[in-house]
Design a protein around this motif. Structure first.
Motif, PDB file in Angstrom:
ATOM      1  N   TRP A   1      -5.532   4.486  -3.756  1.00  0.00           N
ATOM      2  CA  TRP A   1      -4.957   5.457  -5.021  1.00  0.00           C
ATOM      3  C   TRP A   1      -3.658   5.741  -4.983  1.00  0.00           C
ATOM      4  O   TRP A   1      -3.003   5.952  -5.973  1.00  0.00           O
ATOM      5  N   ARG A   2      -3.096   6.135  -3.662  1.00  0.00           N
ATOM      6  CA  ARG A   2      -1.688   6.348  -3.751  1.00  0.00           C
ATOM      7  C   ARG A   2      -0.622   5.348  -3.799  1.00  0.00           C
ATOM      8  O   ARG A   2       0.471   5.670  -4.399  1.00  0.00           O
ATOM      9  N   HIS A   3      -1.247   4.223  -3.448  1.00  0.00           N
ATOM     10  CA  HIS A   3      -0.294   3.201  -3.473  1.00  0.00           C
ATOM     11  C   HIS A   3      -0.924   1.730  -4.160  1.00  0.00           C
ATOM     12  O   HIS A   3      -1.548   0.984  -3.533  1.00  0.00           O
ATOM     13  N   PRO A   4      -1.014   1.836  -5.565  1.00  0.00           N
ATOM     14  CA  PRO A   4      -1.850   0.928  -6.325  1.00  0.00           C
ATOM     15  C   PRO A   4      -1.530  -0.728  -5.822  1.00  0.00           C
ATOM     16  O   PRO A   4      -2.541  -1.411  -5.961  1.00  0.00           O
ATOM     17  N   GLU A   5      -0.355  -0.988  -5.765  1.00  0.00           N
ATOM     18  CA  GLU A   5      -0.198  -2.320  -5.294  1.00  0.00           C
ATOM     19  C   GLU A   5       0.104  -2.626  -3.862  1.00  0.00           C
ATOM     20  O   GLU A   5       0.572  -3.848  -3.236  1.00  0.00           O
ATOM     21  N   GLY A   6       0.113  -1.767  -3.083  1.00  0.00           N
ATOM     22  CA  GLY A   6       0.185  -1.940  -1.597  1.00  0.00           C
ATOM     23  C   GLY A   6       1.159  -0.663  -1.255  1.00  0.00           C
ATOM     24  O   GLY A   6       1.764   0.181  -2.081  1.00  0.00           O
ATOM     25  N   PRO A   7       1.562  -0.825   0.171  1.00  0.00           N
ATOM     26  CA  PRO A   7       2.421   0.271   0.760  1.00  0.00           C
ATOM     27  C   PRO A   7       3.589   0.374  -0.021  1.00  0.00           C
ATOM     28  O   PRO A   7       4.436   1.557  -0.104  1.00  0.00           O
ATOM     29  N   GLY A   8       4.368  -0.622  -0.591  1.00  0.00           N
ATOM     30  CA  GLY A   8       5.610  -0.458  -1.279  1.00  0.00           C
ATOM     31  C   GLY A   8       5.467   0.152  -2.666  1.00  0.00           C
ATOM     32  O   GLY A   8       6.547   0.522  -3.292  1.00  0.00           O
ATOM     33  N   SER A   9       4.432   0.310  -3.257  1.00  0.00           N
ATOM     34  CA  SER A   9       4.333   0.974  -4.711  1.00  0.00           C
ATOM     35  C   SER A   9       3.847   2.401  -4.626  1.00  0.00           C
ATOM     36  O   SER A   9       3.695   2.927  -3.620  1.00  0.00           O
ATOM     37  N   THR A  10       4.323   3.264  -5.578  1.00  0.00           N
ATOM     38  CA  THR A  10       4.175   4.594  -5.746  1.00  0.00           C
ATOM     39  C   THR A  10       3.396   4.892  -6.970  1.00  0.00           C
ATOM     40  O   THR A  10       3.185   3.928  -7.983  1.00  0.00           O
ATOM     41  N   LEU A  11       3.246   6.081  -7.351  1.00  0.00           N
ATOM     42  CA  LEU A  11       2.331   6.627  -8.482  1.00  0.00           C
ATOM     43  C   LEU A  11       3.577   7.066  -9.596  1.00  0.00           C
ATOM     44  O   LEU A  11       3.046   7.588 -10.573  1.00  0.00           O
ATOM     45  N   ASP A  12       4.749   6.780  -9.069  1.00  0.00           N
ATOM     46  CA  ASP A  12       5.775   7.472 -10.224  1.00  0.00           C
ATOM     47  C   ASP A  12       5.621   6.827 -11.534  1.00  0.00           C
ATOM     48  O   ASP A  12       5.576   5.371 -11.901  1.00  0.00           O
ATOM     49  N   GLY A  13       5.628   7.641 -12.561  1.00  0.00           N
ATOM     50  CA  GLY A  13       5.378   7.149 -13.949  1.00  0.00           C
ATOM     51  C   GLY A  13       3.981   6.761 -14.199  1.00  0.00           C
ATOM     52  O   GLY A  13       3.717   6.474 -15.383  1.00  0.00           O
ATOM     53  N   ARG A  14       3.114   7.129 -13.369  1.00  0.00           N
ATOM     54  CA  ARG A  14       1.579   6.527 -13.674  1.00  0.00           C
ATOM     55  C   ARG A  14       0.651   8.094 -13.162  1.00  0.00           C
ATOM     56  O   ARG A  14      -0.410   7.805 -13.161  1.00  0.00           O
TER      57      ARG A  14
ATOM     58  N   HIS B   1     -10.834  14.734   1.220  1.00  0.00           N
ATOM     59  CA  HIS B   1     -11.390  13.483   1.126  1.00  0.00           C
ATOM     60  C   HIS B   1     -10.544  12.171   1.338  1.00  0.00           C
ATOM     61  O   HIS B   1      -9.507  12.227   1.147  1.00  0.00           O
ATOM     62  N   VAL B   2     -11.165  11.321   2.184  1.00  0.00           N
ATOM     63  CA  VAL B   2     -10.761  10.205   2.299  1.00  0.00           C
ATOM     64  C   VAL B   2     -11.382   8.985   1.430  1.00  0.00           C
ATOM     65  O   VAL B   2     -12.640   8.804   1.857  1.00  0.00           O
ATOM     66  N   THR B   3     -10.873   8.207   0.693  1.00  0.00           N
ATOM     67  CA  THR B   3     -11.362   7.153  -0.074  1.00  0.00           C
ATOM     68  C   THR B   3     -11.909   6.152   0.742  1.00  0.00           C
ATOM     69  O   THR B   3     -11.377   5.671   1.907  1.00  0.00           O
ATOM     70  N   ASP B   4     -12.647   5.222   0.122  1.00  0.00           N
ATOM     71  CA  ASP B   4     -13.516   4.164   0.921  1.00  0.00           C
ATOM     72  C   ASP B   4     -11.925   3.144   1.062  1.00  0.00           C
ATOM     73  O   ASP B   4     -11.819   2.355   2.232  1.00  0.00           O
ATOM     74  N   ALA B   5     -10.861   3.049   0.221  1.00  0.00           N
ATOM     75  CA  ALA B   5     -10.096   2.042   0.319  1.00  0.00           C
ATOM     76  C   ALA B   5      -9.098   2.482   1.516  1.00  0.00           C
ATOM     77  O   ALA B   5      -8.727   1.676   2.303  1.00  0.00           O
ATOM     78  N   GLU B   6      -8.827   3.855   1.681  1.00  0.00           N
ATOM     79  CA  GLU B   6      -8.219   4.350   2.667  1.00  0.00           C
ATOM     80  C   GLU B   6      -8.803   4.343   3.979  1.00  0.00           C
ATOM     81  O   GLU B   6      -8.356   3.875   5.061  1.00  0.00           O
TER      82      GLU B   6
ATOM     83  N   PRO C   1      -5.408   6.072 -15.272  1.00  0.00           N
ATOM     84  CA  PRO C   1      -6.464   6.194 -14.665  1.00  0.00           C
ATOM     85  C   PRO C   1      -6.308   6.034 -13.006  1.00  0.00           C
ATOM     86  O   PRO C   1      -5.491   5.095 -12.654  1.00  0.00           O
ATOM     87  N   VAL C   2      -7.163   6.691 -12.455  1.00  0.00           N
ATOM     88  CA  VAL C   2      -6.920   6.255 -10.994  1.00  0.00           C
ATOM     89  C   VAL C   2      -7.647   5.036 -10.519  1.00  0.00           C
ATOM     90  O   VAL C   2      -8.443   4.432 -11.404  1.00  0.00           O
ATOM     91  N   VAL C   3      -6.997   4.300  -9.573  1.00  0.00           N
ATOM     92  CA  VAL C   3      -7.443   2.987  -9.068  1.00  0.00           C
ATOM     93  C   VAL C   3      -7.834   3.110  -7.655  1.00  0.00           C
ATOM     94  O   VAL C   3      -7.621   4.026  -7.088  1.00  0.00           O
ATOM     95  N   HIS C   4      -8.647   1.934  -7.242  1.00  0.00           N
ATOM     96  CA  HIS C   4      -8.990   1.823  -6.011  1.00  0.00           C
ATOM     97  C   HIS C   4     -10.189   2.887  -5.371  1.00  0.00           C
ATOM     98  O   HIS C   4     -10.062   3.395  -4.208  1.00  0.00           O
ATOM     99  N   VAL C   5     -10.850   3.484  -6.110  1.00  0.00           N
ATOM    100  CA  VAL C   5     -11.737   4.227  -5.825  1.00  0.00           C
ATOM    101  C   VAL C   5     -13.216   3.786  -5.978  1.00  0.00           C
ATOM    102  O   VAL C   5     -13.459   2.990  -6.855  1.00  0.00           O
ATOM    103  N   SER C   6     -13.996   3.815  -5.016  1.00  0.00           N
ATOM    104  CA  SER C   6     -15.372   3.554  -5.026  1.00  0.00           C
ATOM    105  C   SER C   6     -16.321   4.380  -5.779  1.00  0.00           C
ATOM    106  O   SER C   6     -16.131   5.336  -6.344  1.00  0.00           O
TER     107      SER C   6
END
Length: 137
Positions: free
Chosen positions: A55-68, A14-19, A72-77
């Protein structure tokens, strides 16, 4: 949760709308001070468009899900959530919510007393004035 979303995306592709759109909106307070100006939401200027946020990069390309992983998942429609729900329901072969109750109510209708029929004086679907059926079982 982000880990469940990752498993869903891996299993289904699945490809999310944000992606798909290539960007999503992020709360401005989470962005670094040197973040370049981007488009905002007219009624809520503290939300900023960030290319590559998903959802993989919550604050943009430089961010990750490490520790998260358990956040809750973010950036999903709504459409992404509906696809996830359909997949979960299909995997569990979940019956309609009322199916167990309707099946239990129609099976063995000659039974004198059941847990649901004796509650508050109901016996075989009848209710007497004093909680005791006029007709004996």
């Amino acid at each position: 949760m982000a880990t469940r979303t990752g498993a869903f995306v891996s299993a289904t592709g699945h490809v999310t709308d944000a992606e798909r759109y290539g960007a999503s909106f992020v709360f401005g307070g989470l962005l670094p001070d040197d973040f370049p100006p981007t488009r905002g939401v007219a009624a809520a200027p503290w939300w900023r468009e960030v290319p590559g946020a998903g959802w993989r990069h919550p604050e943009g390309p430089g961010s990750t899900l490490d520790g998260r992983e358990y956040h809750p998942v973010v950036h999903v429609s709504w459409y992404d959530a509906a696809a996830y729900s359909r997949r979960i329901r299909a995997r569990r072969r979940h019956p309609r919510p009322m199916a167990p109750y309707t099946a239990a109510a129609t099976v063995n209708t000659d039974a004198a007393r059941t847990s649901w029929s004796t509650h508050r004086g109901y016996v075989r679907g009848r209710r007497s004035r004093h909680g005791i059926s006029a007709r004996r079982a």
